[in-house]
Write a protein that holds these residues in place. Structure first.
Motif, PDB file in Angstrom:
ATOM      1  N   ARG A  53       4.704 -14.397  -8.901  1.00 30.88           N
ATOM      2  CA  ARG A  53       6.314 -14.465  -8.616  1.00 30.88           C
ATOM      3  C   ARG A  53       6.686 -13.164  -7.649  1.00 30.88           C
ATOM      4  O   ARG A  53       5.934 -12.391  -7.636  1.00 30.88           O
ATOM      5  N   PRO A  54       8.085 -13.274  -6.985  1.00 26.82           N
ATOM      6  CA  PRO A  54       8.098 -11.852  -6.083  1.00 26.82           C
ATOM      7  C   PRO A  54       8.363 -10.790  -7.142  1.00 26.82           C
ATOM      8  O   PRO A  54       9.089 -10.985  -8.398  1.00 26.82           O
ATOM      9  N   GLY A  55       8.038  -9.475  -6.745  1.00 25.89           N
ATOM     10  CA  GLY A  55       8.069  -8.312  -7.680  1.00 25.89           C
ATOM     11  C   GLY A  55       8.752  -7.398  -6.767  1.00 25.89           C
ATOM     12  O   GLY A  55       8.976  -7.424  -5.423  1.00 25.89           O
ATOM     13  N   ALA A  56       8.759  -6.196  -7.131  1.00 25.78           N
ATOM     14  CA  ALA A  56       9.363  -4.850  -6.740  1.00 25.78           C
ATOM     15  C   ALA A  56       8.272  -4.363  -5.715  1.00 25.78           C
ATOM     16  O   ALA A  56       9.011  -3.880  -4.652  1.00 25.78           O
ATOM     17  N   PHE A  57       7.046  -4.833  -5.758  1.00 27.77           N
ATOM     18  CA  PHE A  57       5.969  -4.399  -4.726  1.00 27.77           C
ATOM     19  C   PHE A  57       5.485  -5.433  -3.889  1.00 27.77           C
ATOM     20  O   PHE A  57       4.385  -5.173  -3.373  1.00 27.77           O
ATOM     21  N   GLY A  58       6.212  -6.678  -4.147  1.00 25.86           N
ATOM     22  CA  GLY A  58       5.549  -7.789  -3.341  1.00 25.86           C
ATOM     23  C   GLY A  58       5.125  -8.923  -4.468  1.00 25.86           C
ATOM     24  O   GLY A  58       5.916  -8.683  -5.332  1.00 25.86           O
ATOM     25  N   THR A  59       4.053  -9.641  -4.338  1.00 29.28           N
ATOM     26  CA  THR A  59       3.591 -10.448  -5.062  1.00 29.28           C
ATOM     27  C   THR A  59       3.150 -10.055  -6.191  1.00 29.28           C
ATOM     28  O   THR A  59       1.972  -9.141  -6.283  1.00 29.28           O
ATOM     29  N   GLU A  60       3.459 -10.664  -7.621  1.00 25.51           N
ATOM     30  CA  GLU A  60       2.860 -10.234  -8.622  1.00 25.51           C
ATOM     31  C   GLU A  60       2.136 -11.317  -9.288  1.00 25.51           C
ATOM     32  O   GLU A  60       2.418 -12.582  -9.121  1.00 25.51           O
ATOM     33  N   GLU A 112       8.649   0.555 -12.855  1.00 24.66           N
ATOM     34  CA  GLU A 112       8.638   0.518 -11.454  1.00 24.66           C
ATOM     35  C   GLU A 112       9.023   1.556 -10.610  1.00 24.66           C
ATOM     36  O   GLU A 112       8.164   1.814  -9.818  1.00 24.66           O
ATOM     37  N   THR A 113       9.926   2.494 -11.113  1.00 21.61           N
ATOM     38  CA  THR A 113      10.004   3.734 -10.790  1.00 21.61           C
ATOM     39  C   THR A 113       8.886   4.537 -10.498  1.00 21.61           C
ATOM     40  O   THR A 113       8.643   5.237  -9.887  1.00 21.61           O
ATOM     41  N   LEU A 114       8.526   4.682 -11.887  1.00 22.69           N
ATOM     42  CA  LEU A 114       7.053   5.498 -12.104  1.00 22.69           C
ATOM     43  C   LEU A 114       5.817   4.999 -11.202  1.00 22.69           C
ATOM     44  O   LEU A 114       5.332   5.871 -10.615  1.00 22.69           O
ATOM     45  N   VAL A 115       5.657   3.816 -10.826  1.00 19.98           N
ATOM     46  CA  VAL A 115       4.582   3.504 -10.230  1.00 19.98           C
ATOM     47  C   VAL A 115       4.997   3.817  -8.592  1.00 19.98           C
ATOM     48  O   VAL A 115       4.190   4.202  -7.992  1.00 19.98           O
ATOM     49  N   SER A 116       6.291   3.992  -8.045  1.00 16.14           N
ATOM     50  CA  SER A 116       6.719   4.407  -7.042  1.00 16.14           C
ATOM     51  C   SER A 116       6.537   5.734  -6.870  1.00 16.14           C
ATOM     52  O   SER A 116       6.611   6.221  -5.613  1.00 16.14           O
ATOM     53  N   ARG A 117       6.346   6.469  -7.788  1.00 16.54           N
ATOM     54  CA  ARG A 117       6.129   8.050  -7.711  1.00 16.54           C
ATOM     55  C   ARG A 117       4.616   8.491  -7.859  1.00 16.54           C
ATOM     56  O   ARG A 117       4.235   9.464  -7.913  1.00 16.54           O
ATOM     57  N   LEU A 118       3.718   7.593  -7.926  1.00 14.22           N
ATOM     58  CA  LEU A 118       2.248   7.777  -8.165  1.00 14.22           C
ATOM     59  C   LEU A 118       1.638   8.063  -6.854  1.00 14.22           C
ATOM     60  O   LEU A 118       2.183   7.540  -5.792  1.00 14.22           O
ATOM     61  N   VAL A 119       0.682   8.796  -6.856  1.00 12.48           N
ATOM     62  CA  VAL A 119      -0.023   9.384  -5.661  1.00 12.48           C
ATOM     63  C   VAL A 119      -1.583   8.912  -5.794  1.00 12.48           C
ATOM     64  O   VAL A 119      -2.143   9.299  -6.896  1.00 12.48           O
ATOM     65  N   ARG A 148      -6.829   2.266   2.849  1.00 15.69           N
ATOM     66  CA  ARG A 148      -8.100   2.492   2.285  1.00 15.69           C
ATOM     67  C   ARG A 148      -8.247   2.625   0.797  1.00 15.69           C
ATOM     68  O   ARG A 148      -9.321   3.124   0.247  1.00 15.69           O
ATOM     69  N   TRP A 149      -7.260   2.084   0.273  1.00 15.86           N
ATOM     70  CA  TRP A 149      -7.049   2.026  -1.143  1.00 15.86           C
ATOM     71  C   TRP A 149      -6.329   0.990  -1.859  1.00 15.86           C
ATOM     72  O   TRP A 149      -5.372   0.396  -1.009  1.00 15.86           O
ATOM     73  N   PHE A 150      -6.391   0.724  -2.965  1.00 15.92           N
ATOM     74  CA  PHE A 150      -5.923  -0.405  -3.733  1.00 15.92           C
ATOM     75  C   PHE A 150      -5.424  -0.070  -5.079  1.00 15.92           C
ATOM     76  O   PHE A 150      -6.242   0.370  -5.858  1.00 15.92           O
ATOM     77  N   LEU A 151      -4.261  -0.056  -5.467  1.00 16.66           N
ATOM     78  CA  LEU A 151      -3.538   0.414  -6.930  1.00 16.66           C
ATOM     79  C   LEU A 151      -3.448  -0.908  -7.543  1.00 16.66           C
ATOM     80  O   LEU A 151      -2.626  -1.652  -6.981  1.00 16.66           O
ATOM     81  N   LEU A 189      13.689   2.492  -6.870  1.00 13.85           N
ATOM     82  CA  LEU A 189      12.518   3.030  -6.109  1.00 13.85           C
ATOM     83  C   LEU A 189      12.347   4.075  -5.271  1.00 13.85           C
ATOM     84  O   LEU A 189      13.377   4.098  -4.425  1.00 13.85           O
ATOM     85  N   GLU A 190      11.298   4.952  -5.337  1.00 11.94           N
ATOM     86  CA  GLU A 190      11.144   6.040  -4.436  1.00 11.94           C
ATOM     87  C   GLU A 190      10.045   5.168  -3.361  1.00 11.94           C
ATOM     88  O   GLU A 190       9.891   4.172  -3.435  1.00 11.94           O
ATOM     89  N   ASP A 191       9.643   6.034  -2.247  1.00 13.13           N
ATOM     90  CA  ASP A 191       8.914   5.420  -1.245  1.00 13.13           C
ATOM     91  C   ASP A 191       7.231   5.159  -1.471  1.00 13.13           C
ATOM     92  O   ASP A 191       6.486   4.532  -0.710  1.00 13.13           O
ATOM     93  N   GLY A 192       6.899   5.574  -2.612  1.00 12.37           N
ATOM     94  CA  GLY A 192       5.538   5.300  -2.987  1.00 12.37           C
ATOM     95  C   GLY A 192       5.427   3.951  -3.495  1.00 12.37           C
ATOM     96  O   GLY A 192       6.122   3.095  -3.638  1.00 12.37           O
ATOM     97  N   PRO A 193       3.990   3.833  -4.015  1.00 13.66           N
ATOM     98  CA  PRO A 193       3.113   4.927  -4.273  1.00 13.66           C
ATOM     99  C   PRO A 193       2.635   5.440  -3.209  1.00 13.66           C
ATOM    100  O   PRO A 193       2.361   4.477  -2.038  1.00 13.66           O
TER     101      PRO A 193
END
Length: 268
Positions: free
Chosen positions: A158-165, A215-222, A193-196, A69-73
């Motif tokens: 369940r636990p996921g890459a970005f928290g609860t899924e 998951e990597t793709l999600v972490s690169r979204l802006v 101020r946003w929810f993805l 993962l990168e530091d995003g989204p």
């Protein structure tokens, strides 16, 4: 058919889920004795375990991020430089072999979401305005779970890459009359101020390598929230991308209510 998340009716509660696009979703059979189980029993079981499951999943939110993962989204103000496709409220990185399919409301003509398709799996992404003081994912997740169970499906956290899924299965009738289900993985991320929200369907649900790729793709979204005032849970506006190097835009004829809408396909 597009799965709705937010509705402006009934105090902006989550809409009843009508279904997922069959083209992007694996449909599995359910034995008839399981498909005829009392939905009330499923609701009761889910309610009794939801709090415990959420607590366990929330505890995993503080775990170290995966190396893939990168530091995003990212919020637009914090995003690193990268070649991305501008969709207005979302900036999507360009990835070899990825198809970008835009969802368009047939009545209003408004762009309502983007589907990122890679090797038979699809990630639908949408961004919504959120309050400064709190996130939306916990509330949305609970409402989604209740909606799925109400329709005779199953939903578990369940636990996921970005928290609860949230992992769901919605029952459907197959063309041969038998009962099947459509599985989906809901990913929710609260930002400034946003929810993805992302819905992953297809082969990636059972393939760890493909799952990590998304998951990597999600972490690169802006997410581009903008400074204008917006109501909580209001969809951050999207638009169709313009012509970009390395992209060929495919437009069909008159809009078909069952069609996906315009597609952007990366070549090369």
């Amino acid at each position: 058919m597009t799965m709705g998340l937010f509705s402006r009716k009934k105090n902006q509660q989550v809409e009843e889920i009508e279904g997922l696009d069959a083209e992007d979703t694996d449909v599995a059979e359910i034995p008839e004795d399981e498909s005829t189980a009392d939905p009330a029993d499923a609701s009761s079981d889910d309610s009794s375990t939801a709090s415990t499951a959420d607590d366990a999943a929330e505890g995993a939110a503080d775990a170290p991020r995966g190396a893939h993962l990168e530091d995003g989204p990212y919020d637009a103000a914090d995003a690193p430089e990268e070649d991305r496709i501008d969709l207005g409220g979302l900036l999507v990185p360009t990835i070899d072999g990825m198809e970008l399919r835009m969802e368009v409301d047939q009545r209003s003509g408004a762009v309502t979401g983007a589907n990122l398709v890679i090797e038979g799996s699809s990630l639908q992404v949408q961004a919504f305005a959120a309050p400064k003081s709190r996130g939306l994912w916990e509330e949305v997740r609970s409402s989604l779970r209740d909606s799925v169970v109400k329709q005779g499906g199953t939903a578990e956290t369940r636990p996921g890459a970005f928290g609860t899924e949230l992992i769901t299965r919605l029952p459907i009738k197959r063309p041969d009359g038998r009962t099947g289900y459509r599985p989906a993985r809901f990913i929710g991320i609260d930002g400034p101020r946003w929810f993805l929200r992302g819905i992953l369907t297809g082969k990636a649900l059972g393939d760890a390598e493909q799952s990590r790729r998304f998951e990597t793709l999600v972490s690169r979204l802006v997410v581009v929230r903008g400074a204008e005032a917006m109501a909580p849970q209001e969809l951050i506006p999207l638009h169709l991308p313009g012509e970009r190097p390395g992209l060929a835009q495919i437009r069909s004829g008159p809009l078909d209510p069952l069609a996906r809408g315009p597609e952007i396909t990366e070549i090369g």
